[in-house]
Design a protein around this motif. Sequence first.
Motif, PDB file in Angstrom:
ATOM      1  N   ARG A  62       0.849  -1.196   0.000  1.00  0.00           N
ATOM      2  CA  ARG A  62       0.000   0.000   0.000  1.00  0.00           C
ATOM      3  C   ARG A  62       0.876   1.235   0.000  1.00  0.00           C
ATOM      4  NH1 ARG A  62      -5.302  -1.002   0.728  1.00  0.00           N
ATOM      5  NH2 ARG A  62      -5.909  -2.993   1.694  1.00  0.00           N
ATOM      6  N   PHE A  63       0.396   2.271  -0.727  1.00  0.00           N
ATOM      7  CA  PHE A  63       1.048   3.573  -0.743  1.00  0.00           C
ATOM      8  C   PHE A  63       0.238   4.563   0.099  1.00  0.00           C
ATOM      9  CE2 PHE A  63       2.726   2.513  -5.223  1.00  0.00           C
ATOM     10  CZ  PHE A  63       3.869   1.958  -4.690  1.00  0.00           C
ATOM     11  N   ASP A  64       0.880   5.659   0.486  1.00  0.00           N
ATOM     12  CA  ASP A  64       0.127   6.731   1.150  1.00  0.00           C
ATOM     13  C   ASP A  64      -0.952   7.240   0.204  1.00  0.00           C
ATOM     14  OD1 ASP A  64       1.600   9.681   0.055  1.00  0.00           O
ATOM     15  OD2 ASP A  64       2.442   7.721  -0.429  1.00  0.00           O
ATOM     16  N   ASP A  65      -2.156   7.494   0.734  1.00  0.00           N
ATOM     17  CA  ASP A  65      -3.277   7.836  -0.150  1.00  0.00           C
ATOM     18  C   ASP A  65      -4.108   9.020   0.336  1.00  0.00           C
ATOM     19  OD1 ASP A  65      -4.464   6.726   2.050  1.00  0.00           O
ATOM     20  OD2 ASP A  65      -5.521   5.133   0.981  1.00  0.00           O
ATOM     21  N   GLU A  66      -3.580   9.826   1.258  1.00  0.00           N
ATOM     22  CA  GLU A  66      -4.374  10.930   1.801  1.00  0.00           C
ATOM     23  C   GLU A  66      -4.759  11.930   0.710  1.00  0.00           C
ATOM     24  OE1 GLU A  66      -4.145  14.397   5.273  1.00  0.00           O
ATOM     25  OE2 GLU A  66      -2.479  13.008   4.973  1.00  0.00           O
ATOM     26  N   GLY A  67      -3.798  12.325  -0.111  1.00  0.00           N
ATOM     27  CA  GLY A  67      -4.088  13.292  -1.172  1.00  0.00           C
ATOM     28  C   GLY A  67      -5.094  12.756  -2.169  1.00  0.00           C
ATOM     29  N   GLN A  68      -4.976  11.501  -2.515  1.00  0.00           N
ATOM     30  CA  GLN A  68      -5.901  10.900  -3.485  1.00  0.00           C
ATOM     31  C   GLN A  68      -7.310  10.802  -2.915  1.00  0.00           C
ATOM     32  OE1 GLN A  68      -2.820   9.826  -2.852  1.00  0.00           O
ATOM     33  NE2 GLN A  68      -1.891  10.269  -4.827  1.00  0.00           N
ATOM     34  N   ARG A  69      -7.436  10.496  -1.631  1.00  0.00           N
ATOM     35  CA  ARG A  69      -8.768  10.406  -1.019  1.00  0.00           C
ATOM     36  C   ARG A  69      -9.428  11.776  -0.932  1.00  0.00           C
ATOM     37  NH1 ARG A  69     -10.176   5.598   0.782  1.00  0.00           N
ATOM     38  NH2 ARG A  69      -8.566   4.006   1.111  1.00  0.00           N
ATOM     39  N   LEU A  70      -8.654  12.811  -0.624  1.00  0.00           N
ATOM     40  CA  LEU A  70      -9.222  14.160  -0.600  1.00  0.00           C
ATOM     41  C   LEU A  70      -9.712  14.562  -1.995  1.00  0.00           C
ATOM     42  CD1 LEU A  70      -6.658  15.996   1.724  1.00  0.00           C
ATOM     43  CD2 LEU A  70      -9.024  15.380   2.268  1.00  0.00           C
ATOM     44  N   ALA A  71      -8.930  14.244  -3.015  1.00  0.00           N
ATOM     45  CA  ALA A  71      -9.338  14.569  -4.385  1.00  0.00           C
ATOM     46  C   ALA A  71     -10.598  13.803  -4.772  1.00  0.00           C
ATOM     47  CB  ALA A  71      -8.200  14.251  -5.350  1.00  0.00           C
ATOM     48  N   ALA A  72     -10.703  12.547  -4.332  1.00  0.00           N
ATOM     49  CA  ALA A  72     -11.894  11.758  -4.641  1.00  0.00           C
ATOM     50  C   ALA A  72     -13.124  12.314  -3.929  1.00  0.00           C
ATOM     51  CB  ALA A  72     -11.669  10.298  -4.251  1.00  0.00           C
ATOM     52  N   ALA A  75     -14.222  15.412  -5.783  1.00  0.00           N
ATOM     53  CA  ALA A  75     -14.867  15.049  -7.051  1.00  0.00           C
ATOM     54  C   ALA A  75     -16.274  14.511  -6.810  1.00  0.00           C
ATOM     55  CB  ALA A  75     -14.022  14.015  -7.786  1.00  0.00           C
ATOM     56  N   ARG A  76     -16.469  13.794  -5.722  1.00  0.00           N
ATOM     57  CA  ARG A  76     -17.799  13.259  -5.414  1.00  0.00           C
ATOM     58  C   ARG A  76     -18.771  14.391  -5.092  1.00  0.00           C
ATOM     59  NH1 ARG A  76     -20.770  11.747  -0.910  1.00  0.00           N
ATOM     60  NH2 ARG A  76     -22.206   9.983  -1.280  1.00  0.00           N
ATOM     61  N   GLU A  77     -18.333  15.376  -4.319  1.00  0.00           N
ATOM     62  CA  GLU A  77     -19.201  16.509  -3.998  1.00  0.00           C
ATOM     63  C   GLU A  77     -19.570  17.286  -5.257  1.00  0.00           C
ATOM     64  OE1 GLU A  77     -20.574  17.062  -1.116  1.00  0.00           O
ATOM     65  OE2 GLU A  77     -19.548  15.305  -0.294  1.00  0.00           O
ATOM     66  N   GLN A  78     -18.627  17.464  -6.161  1.00  0.00           N
ATOM     67  CA  GLN A  78     -18.916  18.160  -7.416  1.00  0.00           C
ATOM     68  C   GLN A  78     -19.913  17.362  -8.255  1.00  0.00           C
ATOM     69  OE1 GLN A  78     -15.044  18.682  -9.122  1.00  0.00           O
ATOM     70  NE2 GLN A  78     -14.546  20.462  -7.869  1.00  0.00           N
ATOM     71  N   ALA A 186     -10.879   9.781 -10.083  1.00  0.00           N
ATOM     72  CA  ALA A 186     -10.278  10.056  -8.780  1.00  0.00           C
ATOM     73  C   ALA A 186     -10.313   8.820  -7.890  1.00  0.00           C
ATOM     74  CB  ALA A 186     -11.002  11.222  -8.111  1.00  0.00           C
ATOM     75  N   GLN A 187     -11.420   8.076  -7.949  1.00  0.00           N
ATOM     76  CA  GLN A 187     -11.520   6.848  -7.153  1.00  0.00           C
ATOM     77  C   GLN A 187     -10.546   5.782  -7.673  1.00  0.00           C
ATOM     78  OE1 GLN A 187     -13.488   6.629  -4.354  1.00  0.00           O
ATOM     79  NE2 GLN A 187     -12.277   4.764  -4.061  1.00  0.00           N
ATOM     80  N   TRP A 188     -10.325   5.764  -8.983  1.00  0.00           N
ATOM     81  CA  TRP A 188      -9.362   4.827  -9.571  1.00  0.00           C
ATOM     82  C   TRP A 188      -7.961   5.090  -9.038  1.00  0.00           C
ATOM     83  CZ3 TRP A 188      -5.227   5.665 -13.052  1.00  0.00           C
ATOM     84  CH2 TRP A 188      -4.694   4.514 -13.639  1.00  0.00           C
ATOM     85  N   HIS A 189      -7.608   6.363  -8.888  1.00  0.00           N
ATOM     86  CA  HIS A 189      -6.302   6.702  -8.321  1.00  0.00           C
ATOM     87  C   HIS A 189      -6.205   6.250  -6.866  1.00  0.00           C
ATOM     88  CE1 HIS A 189      -4.347   8.807 -11.588  1.00  0.00           C
ATOM     89  NE2 HIS A 189      -5.447   9.499 -11.814  1.00  0.00           N
TER      90      HIS A 189
END
Length: 315
Positions: A62-72, A75-78, A186-189
């Motif tokens: 597993r990699f760090d994923d904080e930035g990717q989760r915030l972006a996802a 994107a979900r709110e938009q 974004a979820q794919w990332h």
Amino acid sequence: MERGFYWAVLWLLAGCEQTPFSGYSGYVEGDWQVVAAPESGWVTALPKANGEAVAVGEVLARFDDEGQRLAADEAREQMLAAKAAFEDSLSGERQSRLKGFEAKAAALRLRLQQARRDAKCYTALAKADAAARAEAEQAVLTVQTLQEQLRAAEADLAAARQPARNGVQLRLKAAWQASERHWALAQWHVDNRAVISRADGVLYERYVKLGEWVSAGTPMFKVLPKGARKAVFYVPEAVLAQFPVGRRVRVSGDGVGQLTAAVDKVAVSPEYAPPMLYDERSRGSLRFRVEATLLGTAADVVPFGLPVSVEAEHD
């Protein structure tokens, strides 16, 4: 004397036995699968150790994923906002605004009713010279003005009850669909922050350590899928035609008995040859590499590098 020498030679030749053919020499090799990093990041988890069994879809790192989760999340709110805008365009104005238009039209109807009564009254009084003609004319003008205002209010109310125009709906729908794709990307990332196994097999080697920075495309793991052991052997040109792709062969080695394999790769050029010109006398020294995948569950325990002998199975 001479005759005795010949008999001795014949006796020696008769006593010599030809060494039986024991197959073509080779060894066991693995058809390895290298798992590389899909994205760059810091390694935060390595749940599998060398030698452990792995399954398809099982997490290897597993990699760090904080930035990717915030972006996802953004994107979900938009996407939800775009979806709400499109659905609003199908249902017309909100109920609060519709009630305002309805109240305005109702008030104008009441005023128009009163104005009509006043106009009727002033007109009658003017004919009897009990009121000024100007007052009667003003009352009639008030009725006409209120009628125009009521028609405009009813038109606004009807328009508010209608959904948005086709062009507006199409634009809002396209924006919603684009935002859905953006959210999916974004979820794919986020999902790619987990490095997973693509095959059932055994994890043989890890190339990374916990806490290291890994760039995208860097090899991280060496996995041997099930059924990926193969016998590699070399045959002379004269018998190459006996080993076409798909031909079953017998493989034998110390401690493993006899196994069956299927030829799946044959070299198109010699693997090695003496440093000489390819004339009629040197052709027999050419060797071609052949690979045959070992079949059956027993093949999964054959050690790598084991010397083996390979023979073609005859129909």
